[in-house]
Scaffold this active site. Structure first.
Site, PDB file in Angstrom:
ATOM      1  N   HIS A  18       0.824  -1.212   0.000  1.00  0.00           N
ATOM      2  CA  HIS A  18       0.000   0.000   0.000  1.00  0.00           C
ATOM      3  C   HIS A  18       0.860   1.264   0.000  1.00  0.00           C
ATOM      4  O   HIS A  18       0.480   2.272  -0.606  1.00  0.00           O
ATOM      5  CB  HIS A  18      -0.953  -0.030   1.188  1.00  0.00           C
ATOM      6  CG  HIS A  18      -1.979  -1.126   1.080  1.00  0.00           C
ATOM      7  ND1 HIS A  18      -2.372  -1.897   2.144  1.00  0.00           N
ATOM      8  CD2 HIS A  18      -2.668  -1.587  -0.002  1.00  0.00           C
ATOM      9  CE1 HIS A  18      -3.275  -2.779   1.733  1.00  0.00           C
ATOM     10  NE2 HIS A  18      -3.468  -2.611   0.444  1.00  0.00           N
ATOM     11  N   GLU A 115     -14.540  -8.635  -6.644  1.00  0.00           N
ATOM     12  CA  GLU A 115     -14.339  -9.631  -5.599  1.00  0.00           C
ATOM     13  C   GLU A 115     -15.299 -10.792  -5.846  1.00  0.00           C
ATOM     14  O   GLU A 115     -16.514 -10.617  -5.825  1.00  0.00           O
ATOM     15  CB  GLU A 115     -14.568  -9.037  -4.209  1.00  0.00           C
ATOM     16  CG  GLU A 115     -14.490 -10.037  -3.075  1.00  0.00           C
ATOM     17  CD  GLU A 115     -13.224 -10.875  -3.103  1.00  0.00           C
ATOM     18  OE1 GLU A 115     -13.330 -12.117  -3.059  1.00  0.00           O
ATOM     19  OE2 GLU A 115     -12.121 -10.293  -3.178  1.00  0.00           O
ATOM     20  N   ASP A 160      -4.002  -8.915  -6.824  1.00  0.00           N
ATOM     21  CA  ASP A 160      -3.590  -9.239  -5.456  1.00  0.00           C
ATOM     22  C   ASP A 160      -4.340 -10.490  -4.975  1.00  0.00           C
ATOM     23  O   ASP A 160      -5.166 -10.419  -4.084  1.00  0.00           O
ATOM     24  CB  ASP A 160      -3.899  -8.032  -4.561  1.00  0.00           C
ATOM     25  CG  ASP A 160      -3.486  -8.240  -3.119  1.00  0.00           C
ATOM     26  OD1 ASP A 160      -2.745  -9.192  -2.840  1.00  0.00           O
ATOM     27  OD2 ASP A 160      -3.930  -7.455  -2.264  1.00  0.00           O
TER      28      ASP A 160
END
Length: 276
Positions: A18, A115, A160
């Site tokens: 991040h 997602e 990710d």
């Protein structure tokens, strides 16, 4: 390797990922043109550091909490982004990549989140409902290709995954090759854990064979020597990083290394072009 976000929220890998993501997007924003930011494995968007899953590993104590105890001003942007989702000085909640990206949005920018896990997708919609982001619930690799090229000339794709599937690296490699053919000038960020050095070496060779000319490697090794069978750190592959980002990278990496080094270890963060 199973790497479910909620068990590892705020750990050292999150801090490096991040911290670099903030610097990368801000470097791209030196130009006024709009950006499309795409997160293929978005997770829940917001994590309770006091919850059962985060407490079970306790990894935030060696990640975000170490950075909050470190005075280095190069880490101020990261700390400010974490504080933005908290009340008080200490972090009790940890923002996932969707919340970090949402904080970076300018009026002209767009955020697309994906997602696949139903419960996580539901939580994600609640965590980012005030951001204007579009949320999808699709296969990550199908969405990655479907969204390219984006409506804006420039953008970033963040990949990710939890690395739960044995073919995860092969799917990333194949999808990256196809994505590069569709959008050769786009920026792509691929996160990965460092655990099995042999597996990682083989994957690095496969990615090198893609022949992508600007593929930057950044690896954060926690320990002074490899610890077999355990989590040793994490890395990022970054396709087409902007010049402004690469120029500011060395001091930021050193600040992260110093803040995150475990007791008794100096740790190491290395970076370089994959083709070199």
């Amino acid at each position: 390797m199973n790497y479910r976000h909620s068990f590892h929220a705020g750990n050292s890998a999150d801090v490096v990922k991040h911290g670099l993501l903030i610097a990368l997007v801000r470097a791209l924003q030196h130009k006024p043109g709009p950006l499309t930011l795409i997160d293929t494995h978005a997770g829940c968007g917001l994590y309770d550091l006091g919850g059962d899953e985060a407490q079970r590993t306790g990894e935030a104590t060696q990640g975000v909490l170490r950075v909050f105890a470190d005075p280095n001003p190069l880490l101020d942007d990261y700390r400010a982004a974490v504080r933005a989702v908290n009340v008080g000085d200490e972090p009790h909640l940890y923002p996932g990549s969707p919340r970090f990206l949402a904080q970076l949005l300018r009026p002209q920018d767009f955020l697309i989140l994906n997602e696949k896990h139903p419960e996580d997708a539901y939580a994600l919609r609640g965590a980012i409902r005030d951001t204007g982001a579009a949320v999808h619930q699709r296969d990550a690799y199908e969405l990655w290709l479907a969204m390219l090229p984006p409506r804006t000339a420039r953008g970033v794709v963040v990949v990710d995954p939890p690395y739960e599937q044995p073919d995860e690296r092969a799917r990333i490699t194949a999808t990256l090759a196809a994505a590069y053919r569709k959008w050769a000038h786009g920026v792509t960020v691929i996160w990965y854990p460092l655990k099995d050095s042999a597996t990682h070496w083989r994957w690095k060779q496969q990615l090198r064979k893609l022949g992508i000319p600007k593929l930057l490697l950044v690896e954060h090794w926690l320990y002074d020597s490899e610890q077999p069978g355990i989590y040793n750190g994490a890395g990022l592959y970054i396709v087409n990083p902007p010049y402004a980002f690469t120029q500011t990278l060395p001091p930021l990496l050193e600040a992260l290394r110093a803040a995150l080094a475990p007791e008794g270890h100096k740790g190491e963060i290395i970076s370089g072009w994959l083709g070199d």
